[in-house]
Each structure stands twice: as C-alpha cells, then as structure tokens.
Design a protein around this motif. Sequence first.
Motif, mmCIF file in Angstrom:
data_model
loop_
_atom_site.group_PDB
_atom_site.id
_atom_site.type_symbol
_atom_site.label_atom_id
_atom_site.label_comp_id
_atom_site.label_asym_id
_atom_site.label_seq_id
_atom_site.Cartn_x
_atom_site.Cartn_y
_atom_site.Cartn_z
ATOM 1 N N ASP A 158 0.861 -1.183 0.000
ATOM 2 C CA ASP A 158 0.000 0.000 0.000
ATOM 3 C C ASP A 158 0.896 1.231 0.000
ATOM 4 O OD1 ASP A 158 -2.303 -1.522 0.112
ATOM 5 O OD2 ASP A 158 -2.419 -1.454 2.297
ATOM 6 N N LEU A 159 0.363 2.365 -0.423
ATOM 7 C CA LEU A 159 1.173 3.577 -0.524
ATOM 8 C C LEU A 159 1.260 4.378 0.774
ATOM 9 C CD1 LEU A 159 0.250 4.906 -4.067
ATOM 10 C CD2 LEU A 159 2.289 3.658 -3.345
ATOM 11 N N ASP A 160 0.658 3.873 1.841
ATOM 12 C CA ASP A 160 0.784 4.595 3.111
ATOM 13 C C ASP A 160 2.147 4.313 3.729
ATOM 14 O OD1 ASP A 160 0.470 1.989 3.931
ATOM 15 O OD2 ASP A 160 -1.371 2.335 5.057
ATOM 16 N N LYS A 161 2.485 5.019 4.791
ATOM 17 C CA LYS A 161 3.793 4.861 5.427
ATOM 18 C C LYS A 161 4.018 3.431 5.903
ATOM 19 C CE LYS A 161 6.753 6.597 9.162
ATOM 20 N NZ LYS A 161 7.316 5.304 9.442
ATOM 21 N N ALA A 162 3.003 2.846 6.523
ATOM 22 C CA ALA A 162 3.138 1.484 7.052
ATOM 23 C C ALA A 162 3.425 0.473 5.946
ATOM 24 C CB ALA A 162 1.875 1.092 7.809
ATOM 25 N N GLY A 163 2.829 0.647 4.794
ATOM 26 C CA GLY A 163 3.030 -0.306 3.704
ATOM 27 C C GLY A 163 4.253 -0.024 2.868
ATOM 28 N N PHE A 164 4.311 1.178 2.300
ATOM 29 C CA PHE A 164 5.360 1.450 1.325
ATOM 30 C C PHE A 164 6.732 1.671 1.951
ATOM 31 C CE2 PHE A 164 7.664 3.565 -2.079
ATOM 32 C CZ PHE A 164 7.375 2.701 -3.117
ATOM 33 N N PHE A 165 6.781 2.234 3.124
ATOM 34 C CA PHE A 165 8.096 2.491 3.722
ATOM 35 C C PHE A 165 8.507 1.401 4.709
ATOM 36 C CE2 PHE A 165 6.640 6.643 2.277
ATOM 37 C CZ PHE A 165 7.712 6.981 1.476
ATOM 38 N N ASP A 166 7.638 1.062 5.640
ATOM 39 C CA ASP A 166 8.001 0.073 6.657
ATOM 40 C C ASP A 166 7.811 -1.361 6.156
ATOM 41 O OD1 ASP A 166 8.466 2.243 8.326
ATOM 42 O OD2 ASP A 166 6.458 2.159 9.214
ATOM 43 N N GLY A 167 6.653 -1.654 5.587
ATOM 44 C CA GLY A 167 6.316 -3.014 5.189
ATOM 45 C C GLY A 167 7.215 -3.603 4.133
ATOM 46 N N LYS A 168 7.515 -2.820 3.107
ATOM 47 C CA LYS A 168 8.357 -3.373 2.032
ATOM 48 C C LYS A 168 9.773 -3.637 2.531
ATOM 49 C CE LYS A 168 9.889 0.831 -0.352
ATOM 50 N NZ LYS A 168 11.239 0.855 0.149
ATOM 51 N N ASP A 169 10.262 -2.801 3.436
ATOM 52 C CA ASP A 169 11.607 -3.017 3.985
ATOM 53 C C ASP A 169 11.655 -4.265 4.862
ATOM 54 O OD1 ASP A 169 12.504 -0.760 2.669
ATOM 55 O OD2 ASP A 169 12.332 0.542 4.420
ATOM 56 N N LYS A 170 10.638 -4.446 5.704
ATOM 57 C CA LYS A 170 10.583 -5.642 6.557
ATOM 58 C C LYS A 170 10.429 -6.898 5.715
ATOM 59 C CE LYS A 170 8.586 -3.390 10.598
ATOM 60 N NZ LYS A 170 7.378 -3.272 11.428
ATOM 61 N N SER A 171 9.554 -6.844 4.714
ATOM 62 C CA SER A 171 9.361 -8.006 3.845
ATOM 63 C C SER A 171 10.645 -8.340 3.109
ATOM 64 C CB SER A 171 8.251 -7.737 2.821
ATOM 65 O OG SER A 171 7.004 -7.645 3.448
ATOM 66 N N GLY A 172 11.283 -7.331 2.543
ATOM 67 C CA GLY A 172 12.529 -7.549 1.826
ATOM 68 C C GLY A 172 13.604 -8.160 2.701
ATOM 69 N N SER A 173 13.715 -7.656 3.910
ATOM 70 C CA SER A 173 14.706 -8.209 4.848
ATOM 71 C C SER A 173 14.399 -9.657 5.189
ATOM 72 C CB SER A 173 14.734 -7.388 6.142
ATOM 73 O OG SER A 173 15.218 -6.101 5.890
ATOM 74 N N ASN A 174 13.122 -9.949 5.415
ATOM 75 C CA ASN A 174 12.744 -11.315 5.783
ATOM 76 C C ASN A 174 12.882 -12.299 4.620
ATOM 77 O OD1 ASN A 174 12.159 -10.446 8.357
ATOM 78 N ND2 ASN A 174 9.964 -10.277 8.004
ATOM 79 N N LEU A 175 12.704 -11.832 3.399
ATOM 80 C CA LEU A 175 12.785 -12.703 2.226
ATOM 81 C C LEU A 175 14.201 -12.819 1.668
ATOM 82 C CD1 LEU A 175 9.568 -11.481 0.405
ATOM 83 C CD2 LEU A 175 9.913 -13.723 1.459
ATOM 84 N N PHE A 176 15.078 -11.877 2.016
ATOM 85 C CA PHE A 176 16.438 -11.863 1.483
ATOM 86 C C PHE A 176 17.156 -13.162 1.839
ATOM 87 C CE2 PHE A 176 20.970 -10.861 1.586
ATOM 88 C CZ PHE A 176 21.126 -10.331 0.325
ATOM 89 N N GLY A 177 17.759 -13.775 0.831
ATOM 90 C CA GLY A 177 18.486 -15.025 1.041
ATOM 91 C C GLY A 177 17.610 -16.259 0.860
ATOM 92 N N THR A 178 16.308 -16.069 0.770
ATOM 93 C CA THR A 178 15.384 -17.186 0.563
ATOM 94 C C THR A 178 14.738 -17.090 -0.811
ATOM 95 O OG1 THR A 178 14.913 -17.316 2.931
ATOM 96 C CG2 THR A 178 13.346 -18.367 1.459
ATOM 97 N N ALA A 179 14.143 -15.937 -1.110
ATOM 98 C CA ALA A 179 13.513 -15.732 -2.413
ATOM 99 C C ALA A 179 14.585 -15.628 -3.490
ATOM 100 C CB ALA A 179 12.666 -14.464 -2.397
ATOM 101 N N ASN A 180 14.246 -16.038 -4.699
ATOM 102 C CA ASN A 180 15.181 -15.943 -5.815
ATOM 103 C C ASN A 180 15.468 -14.485 -6.163
ATOM 104 O OD1 ASN A 180 16.743 -17.173 -7.946
ATOM 105 N ND2 ASN A 180 15.162 -16.461 -9.351
ATOM 106 N N SER A 181 14.421 -13.662 -6.193
ATOM 107 C CA SER A 181 14.574 -12.231 -6.430
ATOM 108 C C SER A 181 13.435 -11.507 -5.718
ATOM 109 C CB SER A 181 14.561 -11.896 -7.928
ATOM 110 O OG SER A 181 13.291 -12.156 -8.485
ATOM 111 N N ILE A 182 13.671 -10.229 -5.424
ATOM 112 C CA ILE A 182 12.670 -9.409 -4.743
ATOM 113 C C ILE A 182 12.616 -8.065 -5.458
ATOM 114 C CG2 ILE A 182 11.931 -8.355 -2.566
ATOM 115 C CD1 ILE A 182 13.932 -10.363 -1.199
ATOM 116 N N LYS A 183 11.431 -7.727 -5.959
ATOM 117 C CA LYS A 183 11.215 -6.430 -6.596
ATOM 118 C C LYS A 183 10.026 -5.767 -5.929
ATOM 119 C CE LYS A 183 13.000 -7.806 -11.086
ATOM 120 N NZ LYS A 183 12.717 -7.888 -12.522
ATOM 121 N N VAL A 184 9.905 -4.459 -6.122
ATOM 122 C CA VAL A 184 8.780 -3.709 -5.564
ATOM 123 C C VAL A 184 8.049 -3.018 -6.700
ATOM 124 C CG1 VAL A 184 8.078 -1.854 -4.003
ATOM 125 C CG2 VAL A 184 9.997 -3.337 -3.382
ATOM 126 N N ALA A 185 6.741 -3.199 -6.762
ATOM 127 C CA ALA A 185 5.906 -2.507 -7.736
ATOM 128 C C ALA A 185 5.157 -1.416 -6.993
ATOM 129 C CB ALA A 185 4.922 -3.472 -8.391
#
Length: 92
Positions: free
Chosen positions: A40-67
């Motif tokens: 989502d484009l709110d602060k919780a989604g676009f700034f906090d959520g994508k960073d937490k998701s990316g950190s948690n998926l890093f090293g497991t997912a093949n690739s991580i992109k943000v739309a």
Amino acid sequence: MKDAAALTELGYLACGTPGNHVPAKHARLFKDVNVVLVPDLDKAGFFDGKDKSGSNLFGTANSIKVARLPGPRPEIPLSSFAYAKREEVLIE
C-alpha cells in the motif's frame, strides 16, 4: 486479502498478509520464488512493510522487486485497479 484475490483473478500467483509485511516465519514459503511486493502507498506499507518483507525474504527468495501503484493516493487499494483490469499498474 481482496487485493491478492483480485490479482489471482487476473492470472497472477498472489498472496496477501494480515499485516504490512511478510513475517520471517513465512519466508521459507517463498524459497527460490521471484517475488514482487505490491505494498500500500501509506507509510506502514510502502516504507516500513516493504523493507521488513525484503529483509525477511532476502536469502530465501530468488529475487525481490517492488511494484508501486500509480498516483499519490494511498486510499485507493490495488484491488480497485485490478478489478478494472488495469494490469499495467504492475510496473517493475
């Protein structure tokens, strides 16, 4: 979760989370998957959520992109675009 349902209806393999990020305990479910986060484009989604998701998926997912959804209005959910069949909103 209606955003994930809308994307699935368009033919994408999609899932939603009950919060603003993918929890670390669920990261294993994305092993070797090419992930596109659509926060989502709110602060919780676009700034906090994508960073937490990316950190948690890093090293497991093949690739991580943000739309990013078009426009500056966070109150318009992804499902509104998806149900209108505007697939072009998913620009990587």
